[in-house]
Motif scaffolding. Structure first.
Motif, short mmCIF file in Angstrom:
data_model
loop_
_atom_site.label_atom_id
_atom_site.label_comp_id
_atom_site.label_asym_id
_atom_site.label_seq_id
_atom_site.Cartn_x
_atom_site.Cartn_y
_atom_site.Cartn_z
N PRO A 234 79.46 51.62 38.59
CA PRO A 234 78.74 52.87 38.86
C PRO A 234 77.53 53.09 37.98
O PRO A 234 76.50 53.58 38.45
CB PRO A 234 79.81 53.94 38.61
N LEU A 235 77.64 52.74 36.70
CA LEU A 235 76.53 52.95 35.77
C LEU A 235 75.34 52.08 36.16
O LEU A 235 74.19 52.54 36.21
CB LEU A 235 76.98 52.63 34.34
N LEU A 236 75.59 50.81 36.44
CA LEU A 236 74.51 49.90 36.82
C LEU A 236 73.92 50.25 38.18
O LEU A 236 72.71 50.18 38.38
CB LEU A 236 75.01 48.46 36.82
N ASP A 237 74.77 50.64 39.11
CA ASP A 237 74.29 50.94 40.46
C ASP A 237 73.40 52.18 40.48
O ASP A 237 72.43 52.24 41.24
CB ASP A 237 75.46 51.10 41.42
N GLU A 238 73.71 53.16 39.64
CA GLU A 238 72.85 54.33 39.54
C GLU A 238 71.48 53.94 38.98
O GLU A 238 70.44 54.39 39.47
CB GLU A 238 73.48 55.38 38.64
N ARG A 239 71.46 53.08 37.94
CA ARG A 239 70.18 52.63 37.39
C ARG A 239 69.41 51.83 38.41
O ARG A 239 68.18 51.94 38.52
CB ARG A 239 70.38 51.74 36.16
N LEU A 240 70.11 50.96 39.15
CA LEU A 240 69.45 50.12 40.15
C LEU A 240 68.78 50.98 41.22
O LEU A 240 67.64 50.72 41.62
CB LEU A 240 70.47 49.17 40.80
N GLU A 241 69.47 52.03 41.66
CA GLU A 241 68.89 52.92 42.67
C GLU A 241 67.66 53.63 42.13
O GLU A 241 66.63 53.72 42.81
CB GLU A 241 69.95 53.94 43.10
N ARG A 242 67.76 54.13 40.90
CA ARG A 242 66.62 54.82 40.29
C ARG A 242 65.44 53.86 40.09
O ARG A 242 64.28 54.21 40.33
CB ARG A 242 67.03 55.41 38.94
N LEU A 243 65.76 52.66 39.63
CA LEU A 243 64.71 51.68 39.37
C LEU A 243 64.01 51.26 40.65
O LEU A 243 62.78 51.15 40.70
CB LEU A 243 65.32 50.45 38.67
N ALA A 244 64.79 51.01 41.71
CA ALA A 244 64.21 50.60 42.99
C ALA A 244 63.26 51.67 43.52
O ALA A 244 62.17 51.37 44.04
CB ALA A 244 65.31 50.31 44.00
N GLU A 245 63.66 52.94 43.38
CA GLU A 245 62.80 54.04 43.82
C GLU A 245 61.51 54.09 43.00
O GLU A 245 60.41 54.27 43.55
CB GLU A 245 63.55 55.36 43.70
N TRP A 246 61.64 53.90 41.69
CA TRP A 246 60.47 53.93 40.80
C TRP A 246 59.53 52.77 41.08
O TRP A 246 58.31 52.96 41.18
CB TRP A 246 60.96 53.90 39.35
N VAL A 247 60.07 51.56 41.21
CA VAL A 247 59.24 50.39 41.49
C VAL A 247 58.54 50.56 42.84
O VAL A 247 57.37 50.18 43.00
CB VAL A 247 60.09 49.10 41.48
N GLY A 248 59.25 51.14 43.81
CA GLY A 248 58.68 51.32 45.14
C GLY A 248 57.46 52.23 45.17
O GLY A 248 56.64 52.15 46.09
N ARG A 249 57.34 53.09 44.16
CA ARG A 249 56.18 54.00 44.11
C ARG A 249 54.99 53.38 43.39
O ARG A 249 53.91 53.96 43.36
CB ARG A 249 56.57 55.31 43.40
N ARG B 24 56.41 42.55 33.87
CA ARG B 24 56.45 43.31 35.13
C ARG B 24 57.84 43.24 35.73
O ARG B 24 58.49 42.18 35.72
CB ARG B 24 55.45 42.74 36.14
N LEU B 25 58.28 44.38 36.28
CA LEU B 25 59.62 44.49 36.87
C LEU B 25 59.54 44.40 38.39
O LEU B 25 58.63 44.90 39.02
CB LEU B 25 60.23 45.84 36.51
N SER B 26 60.57 43.78 38.96
CA SER B 26 60.74 43.80 40.41
C SER B 26 62.23 43.82 40.73
O SER B 26 63.04 43.29 39.96
CB SER B 26 60.07 42.59 41.08
N VAL B 27 62.58 44.45 41.81
CA VAL B 27 63.97 44.47 42.28
C VAL B 27 64.12 43.36 43.30
O VAL B 27 63.44 43.35 44.33
CB VAL B 27 64.34 45.84 42.89
N THR B 28 64.98 42.41 43.02
CA THR B 28 65.13 41.24 43.89
C THR B 28 66.32 41.35 44.83
O THR B 28 66.40 40.60 45.80
CB THR B 28 65.30 39.97 43.03
N ASP B 29 67.23 42.27 44.55
CA ASP B 29 68.42 42.43 45.39
C ASP B 29 68.89 43.87 45.24
O ASP B 29 69.18 44.32 44.14
CB ASP B 29 69.53 41.46 44.94
N HIS B 30 68.95 44.61 46.35
CA HIS B 30 69.33 46.02 46.32
C HIS B 30 70.83 46.23 46.48
O HIS B 30 71.30 47.37 46.45
CB HIS B 30 68.59 46.78 47.43
N ALA B 31 71.60 45.16 46.64
CA ALA B 31 73.04 45.29 46.86
C ALA B 31 73.71 45.86 45.62
O ALA B 31 73.38 45.46 44.49
CB ALA B 31 73.64 43.93 47.21
N PRO B 32 74.66 46.78 45.78
CA PRO B 32 75.37 47.34 44.62
C PRO B 32 76.10 46.25 43.84
O PRO B 32 76.55 45.25 44.39
CB PRO B 32 76.36 48.33 45.25
#
Length: 226
Positions: free
Chosen positions: A63-78, A51-59
């Motif tokens: 740029p490549l990782l931060d784009e994935r982090l933003e997409r992942l956080a949105e997906w996990v949030g749903r 199971r995945l969870s986002v533990t820190d939303h800070a960039p």
């Protein structure tokens, strides 16, 4: 030049001269897994029992990782609590992750995009090498660990774990017997080379990538004989 694990995996998969991706399907899963692994190493995501969870939303500043982090956080949030599976995310993200990773390599000047038409009709893109310095350094690190049995650092061990999970032994060492490379990769992938939380995340990542790769390989084999 600091590059992500995903970029390193992509460089290994692209033929230097033709720019064609070798073992493209399996490499794609590894690339997507590499992005997640880098986010885990950066303390931004955690994996527990798949199971995945986002533990820190800070960039992270990449740029490549931060784009994935933003997409992942949105997906996990749903997702409902505990329902964000790593395998589901990798399945959803890997085509986009590969495109984003290749684009980043182009931006860095490590590969160049070439456009052709297959049979004069179908547009295709190739990404031959433009600057081989990063891949040479990468292969040197891998050679030190596999050929000379030096202890890997955390990033190199993580890279090897992903290569092993996706069955990409030949991309790293096409000139060595597969059994020898596979044995050393397995030894490193099973090692305790990271802190407990990060190590757990990488182990979960390896299991997810291995599971998806196994299904992909089995499906391709079935299609070939049918």
């Amino acid at each position: 030049m600091h590059v992500t694990l995903a970029e390193e995996l992509m460089l290994l998969s692209l033929d230097d001269e033709s720019g064609v991706a070798k073992d493209g399907s399996s490499a794609g899963w590894a690339v997507a897994g590499g992005l997640l692994a880098d986010l885990a190493l950066a303390g931004r995501v955690a994996l527990d029992e798949g199971r995945l969870s986002v533990t820190d939303h800070a960039p992270t500043g990449d740029p490549l990782l931060d784009e994935r982090l933003e997409r992942l956080a949105e997906w996990v949030g749903r997702k409902a609590p505990g329902k964000a599976k790593a395998t589901d995310w990798l399945t959803k993200d890997h085509p986009t992750a590969v495109r984003a990773t290749v684009q980043r390599l182009c931006e860095r000047g490590l590969v160049v995009e070439e456009r052709h038409r297959l049979l004069g009709l179908f547009p295709v893109r190739r990404y031959p090498e433009a600057d081989g310095s990063v891949e040479r350094e990468l292969r040197g690190r891998l050679a030190a660990v596999i050929r000379h049995h030096r202890a890997p650092d955390v990033r190199t061990a993580t890279l090897i774990a992903l290569l092993h999970a996706a069955r990409l032994h030949g991309l790293a060492f096409p000139d060595l017997p597969r059994a020898r490379v596979e044995l050393r990769f397995a030894e490193i992938a099973a090692g305790d080379w990271a802190g407990e939380s990060v190590g757990q995340a990488i182990r979960n990542m390896r299991v997810a990538v291995a599971a998806i790769t196994a299904v992909t390989v089995a499906t391709a084999a079935t299609a070939a004989v049918s």
